[in-house]
Scaffold this active site. Structure first.
Site, short mmCIF file in Angstrom:
data_model
loop_
_atom_site.label_atom_id
_atom_site.label_comp_id
_atom_site.label_asym_id
_atom_site.label_seq_id
_atom_site.Cartn_x
_atom_site.Cartn_y
_atom_site.Cartn_z
N THR A 1 -16.47 0.87 3.16
CA THR A 1 -15.67 1.23 3.18
C THR A 1 -14.82 2.49 4.15
O THR A 1 -15.49 2.84 3.99
CB THR A 1 -14.29 0.81 3.04
OG1 THR A 1 -14.42 1.72 1.26
CG2 THR A 1 -14.74 -0.31 2.01
N TYR B 1 -14.30 5.35 -13.89
CA TYR B 1 -13.88 4.02 -13.08
C TYR B 1 -14.98 3.45 -13.20
O TYR B 1 -14.20 2.14 -13.36
CB TYR B 1 -15.03 4.91 -11.57
CG TYR B 1 -14.70 3.95 -10.16
CD1 TYR B 1 -13.64 3.36 -9.99
CD2 TYR B 1 -15.85 2.64 -10.48
CE1 TYR B 1 -13.58 2.08 -8.76
CE2 TYR B 1 -15.63 2.27 -9.61
CZ TYR B 1 -14.99 1.76 -8.74
OH TYR B 1 -14.84 0.79 -7.59
N ASP C 1 3.06 1.65 -5.16
CA ASP C 1 2.63 2.36 -5.70
C ASP C 1 2.19 1.75 -6.64
O ASP C 1 3.55 2.23 -8.16
CB ASP C 1 3.02 3.85 -6.07
CG ASP C 1 2.46 5.11 -7.14
OD1 ASP C 1 1.45 4.07 -7.15
OD2 ASP C 1 2.81 5.73 -6.83
N VAL C 2 0.94 1.28 -7.70
CA VAL C 2 0.94 0.76 -8.50
C VAL C 2 0.90 1.23 -9.53
O VAL C 2 0.78 0.46 -10.85
CB VAL C 2 -0.16 -0.79 -8.13
CG1 VAL C 2 -0.31 -1.37 -7.18
CG2 VAL C 2 -1.63 0.78 -8.65
N LYS D 1 -13.65 -0.70 -14.75
CA LYS D 1 -13.55 -1.74 -13.74
C LYS D 1 -14.06 -2.57 -14.91
O LYS D 1 -13.38 -4.04 -14.26
CB LYS D 1 -14.56 -1.28 -12.80
CG LYS D 1 -14.28 -0.38 -11.77
CD LYS D 1 -13.11 -1.20 -10.45
CE LYS D 1 -12.57 -1.00 -9.92
NZ LYS D 1 -11.44 -1.91 -9.23
N SER E 1 -16.05 -4.19 -9.64
CA SER E 1 -16.73 -3.22 -9.33
C SER E 1 -18.02 -3.80 -9.99
O SER E 1 -18.13 -4.20 -11.21
CB SER E 1 -16.38 -2.05 -9.66
OG SER E 1 -17.89 -1.10 -9.03
N ASP F 1 0.69 -1.01 -0.17
CA ASP F 1 0.03 0.04 -0.07
C ASP F 1 0.71 1.28 -0.34
O ASP F 1 1.87 1.33 0.13
CB ASP F 1 -0.97 0.07 1.57
CG ASP F 1 -2.32 0.37 1.36
OD1 ASP F 1 -3.27 0.48 0.96
OD2 ASP F 1 -1.66 2.63 0.83
#
Length: 265
Positions: free
Chosen positions: A189, A154, A63-64, A158, A142, A37
């Site tokens: 979350t 987004y 950091d991806v 996804k 998602s 993370d």
């Protein structure tokens, strides 16, 4: 159950929420876990919390969106454990908040780079080791990637995760590597911490009459990543409280409820 005894999992965005629940679940079932993370303090605290679990748990900042960091995280996994059996692609998020007609190219690139290309980077770095272990990848997508719930940028990212996973599944199935997707709906979350009323207001959309918990997603991930799902690949499992079935608990008839009410005691 100790379905992950002797196995090693790398979980991205594992500091909190769904990622942390996945880490806890795999560790509880005997797996060793590499928690990654951007929030180094949180992943180190989680690793300390799980120090007495059946498997070994370590924290690696990641950091991806930075390929060198992705490669380094996988290398650190192999250096510590000598193998990698499960990759859980959880990093991502809705980072574009403009009206979609006004989204800039930069906004599109930022969203896709984090959510879609970031997952691809992690798969690319992990693949040589997953082939050796006949391992698998579970990507957290998602319901936005399956139906029109808004957040267009987004949703596109996804949906791309789902298509990418299907193609990887077809390409690497003969080498014993599986690729599956979990598609959550609304989950409690930290992103909702400052909007508790908004979260409660969404309950009525769900036939199961509640918001999902991170543990609901972790249970699905653990199933798909385990030997129990050994003949499942290229699939997307919605974990959505039934929201994809339609209008939830709305009254569909003019004369009254569309279902019979039974005692719940």
């Amino acid at each position: 159950m100790q379905r992950f005894e002797g196995k090693v999992a790398l979980v991205t965005a594992g500091a909190q929420g769904i990622g942390a629940a996945v880490v806890r679940r795999i560790a509880a079932e005997g797996g060793s876990v590499v928690i990654t993370d951007l929030q180094q303090d949180k992943i180190e605290a989680l690793a300390t919390e799980l120090a007495d679990s059946a498997g070994d748990v370590i924290a690696v900042p990641l950091d991806v969106t930075v390929r060198e960091q992705v490669d380094a995280a996988v290398a650190a996994t192999i250096e510590r454990f000598g193998r990698l059996d499960v990759l859980v692609n959880n990093a991502g998020g809705c980072i574009v908040s403009t009206v979609p007609e006004d989204t800039t190219d930069e906004g599109w690139h930022r969203q896709l780079d984090l959510t879609l290309v970031g997952a691809a980077r992690c798969i690319q770095a992990s693949l040589p080791h997953l082939v050796k272990s006949h391992g698998n990848v579970v990507t957290i997508s998602s319901v936005n990637g399956l139906a029109a719930f808004g957040n267009i940028e987004y949703a596109a990212a996804k949906a791309g995760q789902i298509a990418m996973s299907q193609n990887f599944a077809a390409r690497y199935g003969s080498l014993g590597v599986r690729f599956n997707v979990v598609a959550p709906a609304t989950i409690r979350t930290p992103v909702w911490d400052h909007q508790p009323q908004a979260l409660d207001n969404l309950k009525g959309l769900y036939p199961l009459a509640r918001i999902g918990e991170p543990e609901d997603i972790a249970a699905a991930v653990a199933f798909l990543a385990s030997p129990d799902a050994a003949w499942i690949t290229g699939h997307t499992l919605p974990v959505d409280g039934g929201v994809l079935t339609g209008p939830g608990l709305l009254d569909l008839t003019p004369s009254g409820p569309f279902r019979k009410d039974y005692p719940t005691d």
